[in-house]
Design an enzyme around this catalytic site. Structure first.
Site, PDB file in Angstrom:
ATOM      1  N   TYR A  11       0.853  -1.198   0.000  1.00 13.12           N
ATOM      2  CA  TYR A  11       0.000   0.000   0.000  1.00 13.12           C
ATOM      3  C   TYR A  11       0.887   1.246   0.000  1.00 13.12           C
ATOM      4  O   TYR A  11       1.583   1.535   0.966  1.00 13.12           O
ATOM      5  CB  TYR A  11      -0.942   0.031   1.214  1.00 13.12           C
ATOM      6  CG  TYR A  11      -1.886  -1.158   1.338  1.00 13.12           C
ATOM      7  CD1 TYR A  11      -2.219  -1.940   0.234  1.00 13.12           C
ATOM      8  CD2 TYR A  11      -2.455  -1.494   2.556  1.00 13.12           C
ATOM      9  CE1 TYR A  11      -3.089  -3.025   0.351  1.00 13.12           C
ATOM     10  CE2 TYR A  11      -3.324  -2.574   2.685  1.00 13.12           C
ATOM     11  CZ  TYR A  11      -3.625  -3.337   1.579  1.00 13.12           C
ATOM     12  OH  TYR A  11      -4.482  -4.409   1.699  1.00 13.12           O
ATOM     13  N   HIS A  43       0.031 -12.052   0.926  1.00 18.57           N
ATOM     14  CA  HIS A  43      -0.998 -11.195   0.318  1.00 18.57           C
ATOM     15  C   HIS A  43      -1.586 -11.808  -0.957  1.00 18.57           C
ATOM     16  O   HIS A  43      -2.788 -11.764  -1.189  1.00 18.57           O
ATOM     17  CB  HIS A  43      -0.342  -9.838   0.001  1.00 18.57           C
ATOM     18  CG  HIS A  43      -1.281  -8.691  -0.123  1.00 18.57           C
ATOM     19  ND1 HIS A  43      -0.864  -7.395  -0.097  1.00 18.57           N
ATOM     20  CD2 HIS A  43      -2.623  -8.625  -0.275  1.00 18.57           C
ATOM     21  CE1 HIS A  43      -1.901  -6.573  -0.219  1.00 18.57           C
ATOM     22  NE2 HIS A  43      -2.973  -7.304  -0.338  1.00 18.57           N
ATOM     23  N   SER A  52     -12.716  -5.170   1.895  1.00 15.53           N
ATOM     24  CA  SER A  52     -13.683  -4.373   1.112  1.00 15.53           C
ATOM     25  C   SER A  52     -15.128  -4.769   1.426  1.00 15.53           C
ATOM     26  O   SER A  52     -15.932  -4.998   0.521  1.00 15.53           O
ATOM     27  CB  SER A  52     -13.400  -4.507  -0.396  1.00 15.53           C
ATOM     28  OG  SER A  52     -12.074  -4.146  -0.709  1.00 15.53           O
ATOM     29  N   PRO A  53     -15.498  -4.833   2.721  1.00 24.46           N
ATOM     30  CA  PRO A  53     -16.864  -5.238   3.059  1.00 24.46           C
ATOM     31  C   PRO A  53     -17.912  -4.214   2.639  1.00 24.46           C
ATOM     32  O   PRO A  53     -19.099  -4.536   2.584  1.00 24.46           O
ATOM     33  CB  PRO A  53     -16.819  -5.390   4.593  1.00 24.46           C
ATOM     34  CG  PRO A  53     -15.730  -4.469   5.026  1.00 24.46           C
ATOM     35  CD  PRO A  53     -14.702  -4.525   3.932  1.00 24.46           C
ATOM     36  N   LEU A  54     -17.441  -2.993   2.341  1.00 21.92           N
ATOM     37  CA  LEU A  54     -18.351  -1.968   1.819  1.00 21.92           C
ATOM     38  C   LEU A  54     -18.248  -1.897   0.295  1.00 21.92           C
ATOM     39  O   LEU A  54     -18.661  -0.901  -0.309  1.00 21.92           O
ATOM     40  CB  LEU A  54     -18.014  -0.599   2.434  1.00 21.92           C
ATOM     41  CG  LEU A  54     -18.278  -0.490   3.942  1.00 21.92           C
ATOM     42  CD1 LEU A  54     -17.651   0.771   4.519  1.00 21.92           C
ATOM     43  CD2 LEU A  54     -19.784  -0.508   4.218  1.00 21.92           C
ATOM     44  N   GLY A  55     -17.711  -2.945  -0.299  1.00 21.28           N
ATOM     45  CA  GLY A  55     -17.569  -2.943  -1.759  1.00 21.28           C
ATOM     46  C   GLY A  55     -16.778  -1.750  -2.234  1.00 21.28           C
ATOM     47  O   GLY A  55     -17.116  -1.121  -3.238  1.00 21.28           O
ATOM     48  N   ARG A  56     -15.711  -1.426  -1.502  1.00 22.64           N
ATOM     49  CA  ARG A  56     -14.844  -0.268  -1.795  1.00 22.64           C
ATOM     50  C   ARG A  56     -15.646   1.041  -1.776  1.00 22.64           C
ATOM     51  O   ARG A  56     -15.344   1.983  -2.499  1.00 22.64           O
ATOM     52  CB  ARG A  56     -14.100  -0.461  -3.119  1.00 22.64           C
ATOM     53  CG  ARG A  56     -13.198  -1.715  -3.111  1.00 22.64           C
ATOM     54  CD  ARG A  56     -12.374  -1.822  -4.366  1.00 22.64           C
ATOM     55  NE  ARG A  56     -11.594  -3.050  -4.424  1.00 22.64           N
ATOM     56  CZ  ARG A  56     -10.357  -3.186  -3.952  1.00 22.64           C
ATOM     57  NH1 ARG A  56      -9.754  -2.171  -3.388  1.00 22.64           N
ATOM     58  NH2 ARG A  56      -9.719  -4.343  -4.064  1.00 22.64           N
ATOM     59  N   GLY A  57     -16.681   1.050  -0.977  1.00 24.23           N
ATOM     60  CA  GLY A  57     -17.494   2.267  -0.805  1.00 24.23           C
ATOM     61  C   GLY A  57     -18.775   2.252  -1.628  1.00 24.23           C
ATOM     62  O   GLY A  57     -19.729   2.955  -1.316  1.00 24.23           O
ATOM     63  N   PHE A  58     -18.821   1.446  -2.676  1.00 20.68           N
ATOM     64  CA  PHE A  58     -19.980   1.442  -3.586  1.00 20.68           C
ATOM     65  C   PHE A  58     -21.264   1.070  -2.852  1.00 20.68           C
ATOM     66  O   PHE A  58     -22.343   1.605  -3.133  1.00 20.68           O
ATOM     67  CB  PHE A  58     -19.718   0.446  -4.727  1.00 20.68           C
ATOM     68  CG  PHE A  58     -20.705   0.555  -5.866  1.00 20.68           C
ATOM     69  CD1 PHE A  58     -20.502   1.465  -6.898  1.00 20.68           C
ATOM     70  CD2 PHE A  58     -21.836  -0.254  -5.921  1.00 20.68           C
ATOM     71  CE1 PHE A  58     -21.407   1.568  -7.950  1.00 20.68           C
ATOM     72  CE2 PHE A  58     -22.742  -0.163  -6.965  1.00 20.68           C
ATOM     73  CZ  PHE A  58     -22.531   0.751  -7.984  1.00 20.68           C
TER      74      PHE A  58
HETATM   75  N1  LIG Z   1      -6.105  -8.583   1.059  1.00 11.66           N
HETATM   76  C1  LIG Z   1      -6.353  -7.815   0.025  1.00 11.66           C
HETATM   77  O1  LIG Z   1      -6.009  -8.135  -1.111  1.00 11.66           O
HETATM   78  C2  LIG Z   1      -7.071  -6.514   0.234  1.00 11.66           C
HETATM   79  C3  LIG Z   1      -7.632  -5.813  -0.859  1.00 11.66           C
HETATM   80  C4  LIG Z   1      -8.305  -4.619  -0.603  1.00 11.66           C
HETATM   81  C5  LIG Z   1      -8.412  -4.147   0.693  1.00 11.66           C
HETATM   82  N2  LIG Z   1      -7.842  -4.823   1.722  1.00 11.66           N
HETATM   83  C6  LIG Z   1      -7.947  -4.351   3.118  1.00 11.66           C
HETATM   84  O2  LIG Z   1      -9.324  -4.152   3.419  1.00 11.66           O
HETATM   85  C7  LIG Z   1      -9.526  -2.853   3.907  1.00 11.66           C
HETATM   86  C8  LIG Z   1     -10.909  -2.353   3.528  1.00 11.66           C
HETATM   87  O3  LIG Z   1     -11.118  -2.447   2.141  1.00 11.66           O
HETATM   88  P1  LIG Z   1     -11.346  -1.183   1.203  1.00 11.66           P
HETATM   89  O4  LIG Z   1     -10.794   0.042   1.823  1.00 11.66           O
HETATM   90  O5  LIG Z   1     -10.892  -1.591  -0.142  1.00 11.66           O
HETATM   91  O6  LIG Z   1     -12.916  -1.118   1.062  1.00 11.66           O
HETATM   92  P2  LIG Z   1     -14.164  -0.824   1.994  1.00 11.66           P
HETATM   93  O7  LIG Z   1     -13.782  -0.823   3.400  1.00 11.66           O
HETATM   94  O8  LIG Z   1     -15.217  -1.714   1.490  1.00 11.66           O
HETATM   95  O9  LIG Z   1     -14.546   0.657   1.527  1.00 11.66           O
HETATM   96  C9  LIG Z   1     -13.715   1.749   1.757  1.00 11.66           C
HETATM   97  C10 LIG Z   1     -14.336   2.944   1.077  1.00 11.66           C
HETATM   98  O10 LIG Z   1     -15.623   3.175   1.637  1.00 11.66           O
HETATM   99  C11 LIG Z   1     -15.729   4.509   2.111  1.00 11.66           C
HETATM  100  N3  LIG Z   1     -16.465   4.451   3.367  1.00 11.66           N
HETATM  101  C12 LIG Z   1     -16.092   3.836   4.518  1.00 11.66           C
HETATM  102  N4  LIG Z   1     -17.040   3.962   5.448  1.00 11.66           N
HETATM  103  C13 LIG Z   1     -18.042   4.668   4.883  1.00 11.66           C
HETATM  104  C14 LIG Z   1     -19.300   5.115   5.328  1.00 11.66           C
HETATM  105  N5  LIG Z   1     -19.716   4.851   6.553  1.00 11.66           N
HETATM  106  N6  LIG Z   1     -20.081   5.830   4.465  1.00 11.66           N
HETATM  107  C15 LIG Z   1     -19.668   6.091   3.203  1.00 11.66           C
HETATM  108  N7  LIG Z   1     -18.486   5.680   2.720  1.00 11.66           N
HETATM  109  C16 LIG Z   1     -17.676   4.982   3.555  1.00 11.66           C
HETATM  110  C17 LIG Z   1     -14.318   4.995   2.304  1.00 11.66           C
HETATM  111  O11 LIG Z   1     -14.259   6.360   2.037  1.00 11.66           O
HETATM  112  P3  LIG Z   1     -13.709   7.412   3.129  1.00 11.66           P
HETATM  113  O12 LIG Z   1     -12.336   6.972   3.474  1.00 11.66           O
HETATM  114  O13 LIG Z   1     -13.771   8.696   2.410  1.00 11.66           O
HETATM  115  O14 LIG Z   1     -14.656   7.327   4.289  1.00 11.66           O
HETATM  116  C18 LIG Z   1     -13.537   4.209   1.247  1.00 11.66           C
HETATM  117  O15 LIG Z   1     -13.543   4.898   0.022  1.00 11.66           O
HETATM  118  C19 LIG Z   1      -8.370  -2.051   3.311  1.00 11.66           C
HETATM  119  O16 LIG Z   1      -8.118  -0.882   4.042  1.00 11.66           O
HETATM  120  C20 LIG Z   1      -7.239  -3.037   3.382  1.00 11.66           C
HETATM  121  O17 LIG Z   1      -6.659  -3.039   4.679  1.00 11.66           O
HETATM  122  C21 LIG Z   1      -7.184  -6.003   1.509  1.00 11.66           C
END
Ligand SMILES: NC(=O)c1ccc[n+]([C@@H]2O[C@H](COP(=O)([O-])OP(=O)(O)OC[C@H]3O[C@@H](n4cnc5c(N)ncnc54)[C@H](OP(=O)(O)O)[C@@H]3O)[C@@H](O)[C@H]2O)c1
Length: 341
Positions: free
Chosen positions: A65, A133, A212-218
């Site tokens: 990252y 990873h 990405s439990p929030l589908g990357r925010g989607f």
């Molecule tokens: N093992 C792997 O290959 C892998 C791949 C991807 C991710 N990860 C890990 O998983 C973690 C989480 O995944 P992710 O960051 O991809 O996706 P995520 O947690 O599904 O979504 C993050 C996105 O959602 C937004 N968000 C969060 N809370 C919100 C809320 N309450 N309301 C509206 N928007 C919200 C964030 O924006 P804001 O920041 O602007 O709030 C950010 O853009 C990463 O940080 C990483 O540590 C691991």
């Protein structure tokens, strides 16, 4: 569900011998990386502190990252709270200095260089949970896990994890050394691991850490078309689910999420997180989702979702969504377990 009163998160154990953590973790990736530049660094730092106050203890990063920058970003927080948190980082995914393409390496020499790099950047002498990873198919998984187990014996790492492996790879790894956690994408939009990988994790006693439990925010409904709505340098602009006709079709799939959210005085994101959290009871394994955010208000919202329990009829409404999603969960499926199963 917006109150931020501090109710401790339920403690759960990762794997049979792994660490105890709060039932929701925190993904650090987006704090400094992947989703465009961080405009309010102080708020991003305060978000880490707020997460800890709210009972989050599992903090997740990776050496790739920001090519080390994310580990450096969280280092002051990690050092200030070393004994209160469970620190997870990862090796195996890199970026080619020649052309910027993603690389995958799992060989012992690479692993040993990576762990030293992470320890230095994080400013710690041990990593609590160290993940492979991505899987380098040129190296037998047993060989990599043996080399990772050496790090445990040497005291550089406490527990082992894997990310995006297949059921067979998980089984082979577990035969070499206990695996505390498997980290894979798992959300209302991404359920391919439920067929083979989740049952294997249940059988082996490995915890699931949905990324990405929030589908990357989607899934929060905060954007539809990444290319039009998100800034330069945002990874989502290149992802098939969030662009063009796919994005429009996928946004329409959020209607039942919206309906449930309205009925429960919750946000869409909270419904998505409650769904992920409830995988634990439904599948019979420990599940610790790791949503990421740069905002204190949002980490409050996200942790409050641990108190939302969806009813069976609400879960039924959400069940058909994943099979209707348009576009793969990665632009290049060779980088995820689904590409090898
Ligand atoms: N093992 C792997 O290959 C892998 C791949 C991807 C991710 N990860 C890990 O998983 C973690 C989480 O995944 P992710 O960051 O991809 O996706 P995520 O947690 O599904 O979504 C993050 C996105 O959602 C937004 N968000 C969060 N809370 C919100 C809320 N309450 N309301 C509206 N928007 C919200 C964030 O924006 P804001 O920041 O602007 O709030 C950010 O853009 C990463 O940080 C990483 O540590 C691991």
């Amino acid at each position: 569900m917006s109150d931020s009163t501090i109710t401790p998160l339920t403690p759960v154990r990762l794997g049979t011998t792994g660490p105890e953590v709060g039932a929701q973790g925190f993904g650090c990736m987006g704090l400094s990386d992947t989703y465009g530049p961080t405009t309010d660094v102080a708020e991003a730092r305060a978000t880490l502190e707020r997460a800890l106050e709210l009972g989050v203890t599992l903090f997740d990063t990776a050496d790739v990252y920001g090519q080390g920058e994310n580990e450096k970003f969280i280092a002051p927080f990690v050092q200030a709270h070393r004994d209160e948190i469970v620190l997870a980082t990862k090796f195996g995914l890199g970026v080619s200095p020649e052309d910027g393409a993603r690389t995958i390496r799992n060989d012992r020499a690479y692993l040993r260089a990576c762990v030293e790099g992470s320890l230095t950047r994080l400013g710690v002498d041990v990593i609590d949970l160290y993940y492979m990873h991505r899987r380098d198919v040129r190296v037998p998984v047993e060989e990599t896990v043996s080399a990772m187990a050496e790090l445990v014996a040497e005291g550089k790492v406490k527990h082992l994890g894997l990310s995006e492996v297949t059921a067979g790879e998980l089984r082979a790894a577990q035969a070499v050394h206990p695996i505390a956690a498997l980290q894979s994408e798992w959300s209302l939009f991404s359920r391919d691991i439920e067929e083979r990988i989740v049952p294997t994790a249940v059988e082996l006693g490995v915890a699931l850490v949905p990324y990405s439990p929030l589908g990357r925010g989607f899934l929060t409904g905060s954007f539809v078309n990444a290319e039009q709505e998100l800034g330069e340098g945002d990874f989502r602009r290149g992802q098939p689910r969030f662009n063009g006709p796919n994005a429009r079709a996928n946004a329409a799939l959020l209607e039942p999420v919206r309906k449930i959210a309205e009925g429960r005085n919750a946000t869409l994101g909270q419904v998505a997180l409650a769904w992920a959290q409830q995988r634990s009871a439904i599948h019979g394994l420990t599940v610790v989702p790791i949503p990421g955010t740069r905002s204190r208000a949002r980490v409050e919202e996200n942790t409050a979702a641990t108190r939302l329990v969806l009813t069976d009829s609400e879960l039924d409404l959400l069940a058909p969504i994943a099979s209707r999603v348009k576009g793969g969960r990665s632009a290049d499926l060779t980088f995820v377990s689904a590409g090898r199963e």
